[in-house]
Design an enzyme around this catalytic site. Sequence first.
Site, short mmCIF file in Angstrom:
data_model
loop_
_atom_site.label_atom_id
_atom_site.label_comp_id
_atom_site.label_asym_id
_atom_site.label_seq_id
_atom_site.Cartn_x
_atom_site.Cartn_y
_atom_site.Cartn_z
CB SER A 1 -0.95 0.00 1.20
OG SER A 1 -0.25 -0.14 2.41
NE ARG B 1 9.78 -10.88 -2.29
CZ ARG B 1 11.04 -11.31 -2.22
NH1 ARG B 1 11.51 -12.11 -3.17
NH2 ARG B 1 11.82 -10.96 -1.21
CE LYS C 1 6.10 5.67 8.85
NZ LYS C 1 4.87 6.41 9.12
CE LYS D 1 4.03 4.43 12.74
NZ LYS D 1 2.98 3.87 11.85
NE ARG E 1 -0.47 -1.30 6.82
CZ ARG E 1 0.64 -1.38 6.09
NH1 ARG E 1 0.92 -2.49 5.45
NH2 ARG E 1 1.47 -0.37 6.00
CB VAL F 1 3.20 -6.46 6.86
CG1 VAL F 1 4.18 -6.37 8.02
CG2 VAL F 1 3.59 -7.59 5.91
CD GLU G 1 7.08 -4.00 9.38
OE1 GLU G 1 7.62 -4.61 10.33
OE2 GLU G 1 7.46 -4.12 8.20
#
Length: 355
Positions: free
Chosen positions: A26, A47, A121, A204, A268, A292, A294
């Site tokens: 994104s 990929r 991040k 964060k 997310r 994902v 993170e």
Amino acid sequence: MPEKNNRGPTDVSQTGHDVAVLGGGSFGSAMAKVLGENGHTVHFWMRDEAQADEIRNTGINSRYMPDVPLTGDIQPTTSLPEAVGKAEIVFVAIPSKAFRSVIRENSSEFREGQIVVSLTKGIEEHGFKLMSEILQEEIPRSRIGVLSGPNLAGEIVSQDLTATVIAAKDPDVRRTVQELLGCEYLRVYANVDVYGVELAGALKNIYAIVAGLASARNLGENAKAMLITRGLAEMSRFAVSLGANPMTFMGLAGVGDLIVTCTSPKSRNYRVGYAVGNGQALDEAVAELGQVAEGIYTLKLVKEKSEAIGIYMPLVRGLYEILYDGASISAVINSLMMSVQNSDVEFILPRTISQ
């Protein structure tokens, strides 16, 4: 004393430059869109050949940005050497878990003095390395920068007003990225504290999960404000112990990014926390998200690191107990509220004006 730059400036004052964006998620898509709209040729690496074909044929990245046309001269490719080889500046938006392996496998493709900017991040598990440190180790001949800030990808592609931060030691890197990305809806500020800006962006994500969980439990607006500000104190205390500038956390990359990810369902990490707060298992919440988050990985690494260096991080510890030790949310909240009431402000600047 002025900073030295022996390579000569990179002139991006005119449009039509070749840039690469590595990573078809994104945020990579959002940056490719900005760069394409700003008149640059974007070599957009991913990929998945089917994903590249879809963007090439329809201008849409349906998995990450459905219904958002990627306009301008955007050239999808599954050949990373081709993308990097044609680019003057490279933006890397690869998830932290795969970041080093992709860069290492293709390290010979990066040129002497080429500007490489991390958009990721996150923190690498082994050695607690940030993405800029990985770039410095794997492609030391490149000029390294980091982009971070309150930058929800969905709002950037909608051309909502946004500001971001480019952090780099080299003033030419900062100026180049400002001129490449700056436009009527995206403002790019500069910072020299690469480590602080990057660490703020990674940390964060943990507190966004906490905020989502609190929102799901209807803890109230006062509680949300408390969690955000204590999160800021906690993350800045940790980062400064590792060498970051405390004032970085007062800027867009610190408090700015923390506010947006802790208050927006578009985040997310917030959505994962919200799902867990509503009783969903962590694995189910992550699977449902389909992207994902993170903060899940960062939480484990920061808990281990903070304990190793003796930094007090009660929110990190509490969230870890909820997600990985099966502790009840209510018990952890009660524990946090019964902990020692220490100082409100972590860093006090010396007074410069006498009364």
